[in-house]
Design an enzyme around this catalytic site. Structure first.
Site, PDB file in Angstrom:
ATOM      1  N   CYS A   1       5.070   1.384  -2.458  1.00  0.00           N
ATOM      2  CA  CYS A   1       6.213   0.505  -2.720  1.00  0.00           C
ATOM      3  C   CYS A   1       7.339   1.280  -3.389  1.00  0.00           C
ATOM      4  O   CYS A   1       7.094   2.122  -4.248  1.00  0.00           O
ATOM      5  CB  CYS A   1       5.801  -0.663  -3.626  1.00  0.00           C
ATOM      6  SG  CYS A   1       4.934  -1.953  -2.773  1.00  0.00           S
ATOM      7  N   HIS A   2       8.553   0.956  -2.991  1.00  0.00           N
ATOM      8  CA  HIS A   2       9.727   1.583  -3.603  1.00  0.00           C
ATOM      9  C   HIS A   2      10.053   0.892  -4.923  1.00  0.00           C
ATOM     10  O   HIS A   2       9.961  -0.334  -5.016  1.00  0.00           O
ATOM     11  CB  HIS A   2      10.935   1.451  -2.668  1.00  0.00           C
ATOM     12  CG  HIS A   2      10.765   2.193  -1.395  1.00  0.00           C
ATOM     13  ND1 HIS A   2      10.118   1.655  -0.307  1.00  0.00           N
ATOM     14  CD2 HIS A   2      11.144   3.438  -1.034  1.00  0.00           C
ATOM     15  CE1 HIS A   2      10.103   2.536   0.671  1.00  0.00           C
ATOM     16  NE2 HIS A   2      10.726   3.633   0.260  1.00  0.00           N
TER      17      HIS A   2
ATOM     18  N   ASP B   1      -7.822 -15.034 -16.950  1.00  0.00           N
ATOM     19  CA  ASP B   1      -8.129 -14.346 -18.211  1.00  0.00           C
ATOM     20  C   ASP B   1      -8.059 -15.287 -19.404  1.00  0.00           C
ATOM     21  O   ASP B   1      -8.894 -15.234 -20.300  1.00  0.00           O
ATOM     22  CB  ASP B   1      -7.171 -13.170 -18.410  1.00  0.00           C
ATOM     23  CG  ASP B   1      -7.453 -12.417 -19.701  1.00  0.00           C
ATOM     24  OD1 ASP B   1      -8.615 -12.022 -19.930  1.00  0.00           O
ATOM     25  OD2 ASP B   1      -6.511 -12.246 -20.500  1.00  0.00           O
TER      26      ASP B   1
ATOM     27  N   MET C   1       6.432  -7.664  -1.699  1.00  0.00           N
ATOM     28  CA  MET C   1       5.355  -7.171  -2.559  1.00  0.00           C
ATOM     29  C   MET C   1       5.580  -7.551  -4.016  1.00  0.00           C
ATOM     30  O   MET C   1       4.632  -7.829  -4.747  1.00  0.00           O
ATOM     31  CB  MET C   1       5.185  -5.656  -2.414  1.00  0.00           C
ATOM     32  CG  MET C   1       4.696  -5.221  -1.041  1.00  0.00           C
ATOM     33  SD  MET C   1       3.192  -6.071  -0.480  1.00  0.00           S
ATOM     34  CE  MET C   1       2.030  -5.598  -1.745  1.00  0.00           C
ATOM     35  N   GLU C   2       6.831  -7.598  -4.436  1.00  0.00           N
ATOM     36  CA  GLU C   2       7.131  -8.000  -5.811  1.00  0.00           C
ATOM     37  C   GLU C   2       6.764  -9.465  -6.036  1.00  0.00           C
ATOM     38  O   GLU C   2       6.165  -9.818  -7.061  1.00  0.00           O
ATOM     39  CB  GLU C   2       8.602  -7.751  -6.126  1.00  0.00           C
ATOM     40  CG  GLU C   2       8.951  -6.282  -6.318  1.00  0.00           C
ATOM     41  CD  GLU C   2       8.934  -5.427  -5.053  1.00  0.00           C
ATOM     42  OE1 GLU C   2       8.967  -4.195  -5.164  1.00  0.00           O
ATOM     43  OE2 GLU C   2       8.884  -5.984  -3.928  1.00  0.00           O
TER      44      GLU C   2
END
Length: 153
Positions: free
Chosen positions: A74-75, A124, A109-110
């Site tokens: 990824c950039h 969590d 992707m972000e």
């Protein structure tokens, strides 16, 4: 099927050179669902670790900004927007993440990373109450911009 651009002619992985691509406004929206028992959902406001939903929201936004550190090809992007909405439903917690930039490559992707990390954070923060929590349906809802244009699930 078109050739995958993250591999060179010899089959070795590489980061795609996007320096010749025009800067365009790009957006993406992604989704995740965290299946949680109703009795655990009812205890969310009393969580001794803090508000899991607000912490998940902040974790998702932070993750969107760190995507290039986590996904090797990824950039690094200068995001112009990142947000995460977290909603309690009868069967669990629905997460919707958005990301935007003006750049040479997309922000799918972000958005997906934001949704995934927000879901992991909910897990969590609640795992002490139930180890059977499930993270489901991590998927891209829509994207805009770039050569391929708009896409919507």
């Amino acid at each position: 099927m078109s050739k995958l651009s993250h591999y060179d002619d010899a089959g070795s992985p590489r980061m795609v050179d996007v320096s010749g691509k025009p800067l365009t406004k790009r957006t993406a929206r992604a989704h995740a669902f965290v299946k949680i028992r109703p009795d655990v959902l009812a205890k969310l406001p009393e969580n001794p670790k803090g508000n899991p939903l607000e912490i998940a929201r902040i974790a998702g936004i932070s993750a969107a900004k760190k995507t290039a550190d986590l996904i090797p090809m990824c950039h690094p992007l200068a995001l112009t927007h990142a947000d995460v909405e977290v909603t309690v439903e009868e069967a669990g917690v629905r997460i919707e993440a958005t990301a935007a930039t003006t750049g040479p490559t997309g922000v799918e992707m972000e958005a997906l990373t934001a949704a995934s990390v927000a879901a992991l954070t909910v897990y969590d923060m609640t795992k002490a109450l139930d180890k059977g929590i499930e993270i489901r349906e991590i998927l891209l809802l829509e994207k805009t911009g770039g050569k391929s244009g708009a896409w919507k699930r």
